[in-house]
Write an enzyme that holds these catalytic residues in place. Structure first.
Site, mmCIF file in Angstrom:
data_model
loop_
_atom_site.group_PDB
_atom_site.id
_atom_site.type_symbol
_atom_site.label_atom_id
_atom_site.label_comp_id
_atom_site.label_asym_id
_atom_site.label_seq_id
_atom_site.Cartn_x
_atom_site.Cartn_y
_atom_site.Cartn_z
ATOM 1 N N GLU A 45 48.993 29.017 23.955
ATOM 2 C CA GLU A 45 48.849 28.359 22.496
ATOM 3 C C GLU A 45 47.621 27.417 22.498
ATOM 4 O O GLU A 45 47.093 26.959 23.682
ATOM 5 C CB GLU A 45 50.196 27.765 22.078
ATOM 6 C CG GLU A 45 50.941 29.114 22.280
ATOM 7 C CD GLU A 45 52.445 28.772 21.570
ATOM 8 O OE1 GLU A 45 52.918 27.548 21.820
ATOM 9 O OE2 GLU A 45 53.591 29.472 21.470
ATOM 10 N N GLU A 56 49.948 39.660 25.827
ATOM 11 C CA GLU A 56 49.290 41.101 25.933
ATOM 12 C C GLU A 56 47.851 40.979 26.103
ATOM 13 O O GLU A 56 47.074 41.718 26.827
ATOM 14 C CB GLU A 56 49.944 41.858 24.826
ATOM 15 C CG GLU A 56 51.289 42.226 24.620
ATOM 16 C CD GLU A 56 51.883 41.213 23.938
ATOM 17 O OE1 GLU A 56 51.766 40.003 24.156
ATOM 18 O OE2 GLU A 56 52.947 41.677 23.418
ATOM 19 N N CYS A 90 48.687 42.763 18.462
ATOM 20 C CA CYS A 90 48.723 43.415 20.007
ATOM 21 C C CYS A 90 48.862 44.811 19.918
ATOM 22 O O CYS A 90 48.437 45.586 20.666
ATOM 23 C CB CYS A 90 49.607 42.557 20.836
ATOM 24 S SG CYS A 90 49.060 40.978 21.230
#
Ligand code: THU
Length: 136
Positions: A45, A56, A90
């Site tokens: 983050e 991922e 993703c």
């Protein structure tokens, strides 16, 4: 070690290094390629929230950096009552490097909770094949 077990262990190890101080939702992902190599990633983050990256994406970047291109199976591991499945973006990232039949496992800390195919998570996906005529 069995393939799924190895994926789970790799995702769990990566998840321990997740950087998720804003959501407090640590995620680990691991994928196995057609050659049998395993790559993992964790979410990263950022104080500028939208530029944070998913676990991922990290696993896919590691695969590409190692010179591999074909995802055979992928496992994502998150905590909580709800199933942690790959986010929409993703699913599309995975589609770039996986066949519709590729297995996607959703796991919690205790183990695998559910198994899907990529096609089930992203039906009728747009992918590299759509651009094939333009590329040749
Ligand atoms: N996240 C992942 O890394 N993978 C997923 O499949 C679901 C969500 C991350 C993004 C963000 O850092 C946190 O989980 C909460 O959304």
């Amino acid at each position: 070690m069995e393939k799924r077990e190895a994926l789970f262990e790799a995702a769990a190890a990566a998840r321990r290094h997740a950087y998720a101080p804003y959501s407090n939702f640590a995620v680990g992902a691991a994928l196995i390629t057609s050659s049998g190599a395993i790559f993992s990633g964790a979410n990263v983050e950022n104080a500028a929230y939208p530029i944070g990256t998913c676990a991922e994406a990290g696993a896919i970047a590691a695969m590409i950096a190692a010179g591999e291109r074909q995802i055979a199976e992928l496992l994502v591991l998150g905590d909580g009552a709800a199933l942690t499945t790959p986010c929409g973006a993703c699913r599309q990232r995975i589609r770039e490097f996986a066949a519709p039949e590729a297995k996607i496992y959703a796991a919690g800390p205790e183990g695998i909770r559910a198994a899907f195919t990529l096609a089930a998570l992203l039906p009728d996906a747009f992918g590299p094949d759509n651009l094939q005529e333009k590329l040749t």
